[in-house]
Scaffold this motif. Structure first.
Motif, mmCIF file in Angstrom:
data_model
loop_
_atom_site.group_PDB
_atom_site.id
_atom_site.type_symbol
_atom_site.label_atom_id
_atom_site.label_comp_id
_atom_site.label_asym_id
_atom_site.label_seq_id
_atom_site.Cartn_x
_atom_site.Cartn_y
_atom_site.Cartn_z
ATOM 1 N N UNK A 1 0.810 -1.208 0.000
ATOM 2 C CA UNK A 1 0.000 0.000 0.000
ATOM 3 C C UNK A 1 0.854 1.272 0.000
ATOM 4 N N UNK A 2 1.923 1.326 0.785
ATOM 5 C CA UNK A 2 2.721 2.552 0.858
ATOM 6 C C UNK A 2 3.464 2.802 -0.442
ATOM 7 N N UNK A 3 3.984 1.744 -1.037
ATOM 8 C CA UNK A 3 4.677 1.893 -2.314
ATOM 9 C C UNK A 3 3.696 2.328 -3.406
ATOM 10 N N UNK A 4 2.492 1.737 -3.362
ATOM 11 C CA UNK A 4 1.470 2.090 -4.353
ATOM 12 C C UNK A 4 1.029 3.545 -4.178
ATOM 13 N N UNK A 5 0.831 3.970 -2.952
ATOM 14 C CA UNK A 5 0.425 5.354 -2.699
ATOM 15 C C UNK A 5 1.509 6.333 -3.153
ATOM 16 N N UNK A 6 2.764 5.995 -2.922
ATOM 17 C CA UNK A 6 3.853 6.852 -3.374
ATOM 18 C C UNK A 6 3.877 6.931 -4.901
ATOM 19 N N UNK A 7 3.676 5.802 -5.562
ATOM 20 C CA UNK A 7 3.638 5.782 -7.029
ATOM 21 C C UNK A 7 2.461 6.599 -7.551
ATOM 22 N N UNK A 8 1.320 6.499 -6.910
ATOM 23 C CA UNK A 8 0.151 7.285 -7.303
ATOM 24 C C UNK A 8 0.435 8.774 -7.143
ATOM 25 N N UNK B 1 1.492 14.007 -9.625
ATOM 26 C CA UNK B 1 2.353 15.181 -9.773
ATOM 27 C C UNK B 1 2.848 15.352 -11.207
ATOM 28 N N UNK B 2 3.327 14.269 -11.806
ATOM 29 C CA UNK B 2 3.811 14.389 -13.182
ATOM 30 C C UNK B 2 2.658 14.692 -14.124
ATOM 31 N N UNK C 1 3.778 7.877 -19.410
ATOM 32 C CA UNK C 1 4.560 7.948 -18.174
ATOM 33 C C UNK C 1 3.842 7.217 -17.044
ATOM 34 N N UNK C 2 2.511 7.313 -16.979
ATOM 35 C CA UNK C 2 1.763 6.577 -15.954
ATOM 36 C C UNK C 2 1.931 5.070 -16.130
ATOM 37 N N UNK C 3 1.868 4.602 -17.359
ATOM 38 C CA UNK C 3 2.067 3.176 -17.619
ATOM 39 C C UNK C 3 3.487 2.780 -17.215
ATOM 40 N N UNK C 4 4.451 3.618 -17.544
ATOM 41 C CA UNK C 4 5.843 3.343 -17.173
ATOM 42 C C UNK C 4 6.006 3.278 -15.655
ATOM 43 N N UNK C 5 5.436 4.236 -14.926
ATOM 44 C CA UNK C 5 5.566 4.255 -13.470
ATOM 45 C C UNK C 5 4.888 3.042 -12.831
ATOM 46 N N UNK C 6 3.723 2.665 -13.336
ATOM 47 C CA UNK C 6 3.035 1.499 -12.786
ATOM 48 C C UNK C 6 3.821 0.224 -13.098
ATOM 49 N N UNK C 7 4.410 0.168 -14.295
ATOM 50 C CA UNK C 7 5.256 -0.971 -14.652
ATOM 51 C C UNK C 7 6.440 -1.068 -13.694
ATOM 52 N N UNK D 1 9.624 -3.595 -9.626
ATOM 53 C CA UNK D 1 10.575 -3.424 -8.529
ATOM 54 C C UNK D 1 10.015 -3.796 -7.159
ATOM 55 N N UNK D 2 8.749 -3.514 -6.932
ATOM 56 C CA UNK D 2 8.174 -3.754 -5.602
ATOM 57 C C UNK D 2 7.453 -5.093 -5.527
ATOM 58 N N UNK D 3 6.564 -5.339 -6.469
ATOM 59 C CA UNK D 3 5.769 -6.568 -6.452
ATOM 60 C C UNK D 3 6.572 -7.741 -7.013
ATOM 61 N N UNK D 4 7.634 -7.451 -7.756
ATOM 62 C CA UNK D 4 8.543 -8.445 -8.336
ATOM 63 C C UNK D 4 7.901 -9.293 -9.428
ATOM 64 N N UNK D 5 7.094 -8.643 -10.256
ATOM 65 C CA UNK D 5 6.508 -9.295 -11.424
ATOM 66 C C UNK D 5 7.504 -9.123 -12.568
ATOM 67 N N UNK D 6 7.779 -10.168 -13.345
ATOM 68 C CA UNK D 6 8.701 -10.025 -14.477
ATOM 69 C C UNK D 6 8.276 -8.875 -15.399
ATOM 70 N N UNK D 7 9.262 -8.236 -16.023
ATOM 71 C CA UNK D 7 9.026 -6.994 -16.773
ATOM 72 C C UNK D 7 7.970 -7.143 -17.855
ATOM 73 N N UNK D 8 7.991 -8.214 -18.622
ATOM 74 C CA UNK D 8 7.009 -8.361 -19.706
ATOM 75 C C UNK D 8 5.594 -8.397 -19.145
#
Length: 179
Positions: A4-11, A16-17, A34-40, A45-52
Motif C-alpha cells: 500500500x505505501x509503495x502504491x500510494x507513493x507511485x500514485x 504530480x507528473x 509515463x503513468x504506464x511506465x511508473x506502474x510498470x 521493482x516492488x511486487x517483483x513481477x517479471x518486466x514483460x
C-alpha cells in the motif's frame, strides 16, 4: 494491501507528473505513457513481477480504465462531458471515483466467476514470441499516444478495445498453457 505505501507513493508521483505535464508544460499526450511506465516500475521493482508481465498488466489495466471512463462519460447524459470535466474539477474527481468503483466491482465479479490469474508468472516462459510481444507493446504505446493526442474518442475506444482484447487474450492463453 501488502504494497500500500509503495502504491500510494507511485500514485502521488503519477498525479504530480500528470499535473505538471498537463498544466505547466502542455504535454498531455505523454501522461498516459509515463503513468504506464511508473506502474510498470512499481510492479517490477516492488511486487517483483517479471518486466514483460508488468508491462502487459499496466497497459491492460490502464486501457480498461479508459474504456470504463469513456462508458461513464457517454452514459452520463451530458453531466460528465469532456468540456464539463475541464470546466469543473469536481466532475473530474467524480469521474475518477465512479470509474474506480466500477472497475473494482467488475474485477471482483470477474474474479468471483473464476477469472483472473494465479500470478505465478515465472512459470510462463517465452520463446520466439518475445520479440513480437515487445514490438506489440511498443507499437501499442506509441499508437495510443498518437491517437490520444488527436482527441478522437471514437478511434480511441476502438483502438483501446482491440489492445485490451489482445493483451487479455494473450495473457489468458499463456496462463492456460502453464496449467
Amino acid at each position: 494491501m501488502e504494497f500500500i505505501w509503495e502504491a500510494l507513493f507511485t500514485i502521488l508521483l503519477m498525479d504530480l507528473q500528470s499535473f505538471v505535464l498537463r498544466e505547466e508544460l502542455s504535454l498531455s499526450p505523454l501522461v498516459p505513457l509515463i503513468n504506464i511506465f511508473l506502474f510498470t516500475l512499481l510492479l517490477k521493482t516492488v511486487v517483483r513481477v517479471p518486466i514483460i508481465w508488468s508491462i502487459i498488466i499496466s497497459i491492460t489495466g490502464y486501457f480498461l480504465m479508459v474504456l470504463i471512463q469513456v462508458g461513464i462519460v457517454n452514459l452520463s447524459f451530458g453531466l460528465l462531458t469532456v468540456d464539463e470535466i475541464h470546466a469543473s474539477p469536481v466532475r473530474g474527481y467524480l469521474l475518477q471515483v465512479l470509474s474506480g468503483v466500477i472497475g473494482i466491482a467488475i474485477l471482483k465479479i470477474y474474479n468471483f466467476f473464476g477469472g483472473g490469474f494465479d500470478f505465478e508468472f515465472e512459470k510462463l516462459k517465452f520463446k520466439s514470441e518475445t520479440v513480437i510481444v515487445y514490438l506489440m507493446i511498443i507499437g501499442t504505446l506509441l499508437s495510443s499516444a498518437i491517437l490520444l493526442s488527436r482527441n478522437n474518442s471514437f478511434l480511441d475506444v476502438i483502438f483501446i478495445s482491440i489492445a485490451v482484447l489482445f493483451f487479455l487474450f494473450y495473457a489468458t492463453r499463456k496462463e492456460k498453457e502453464s496449467d
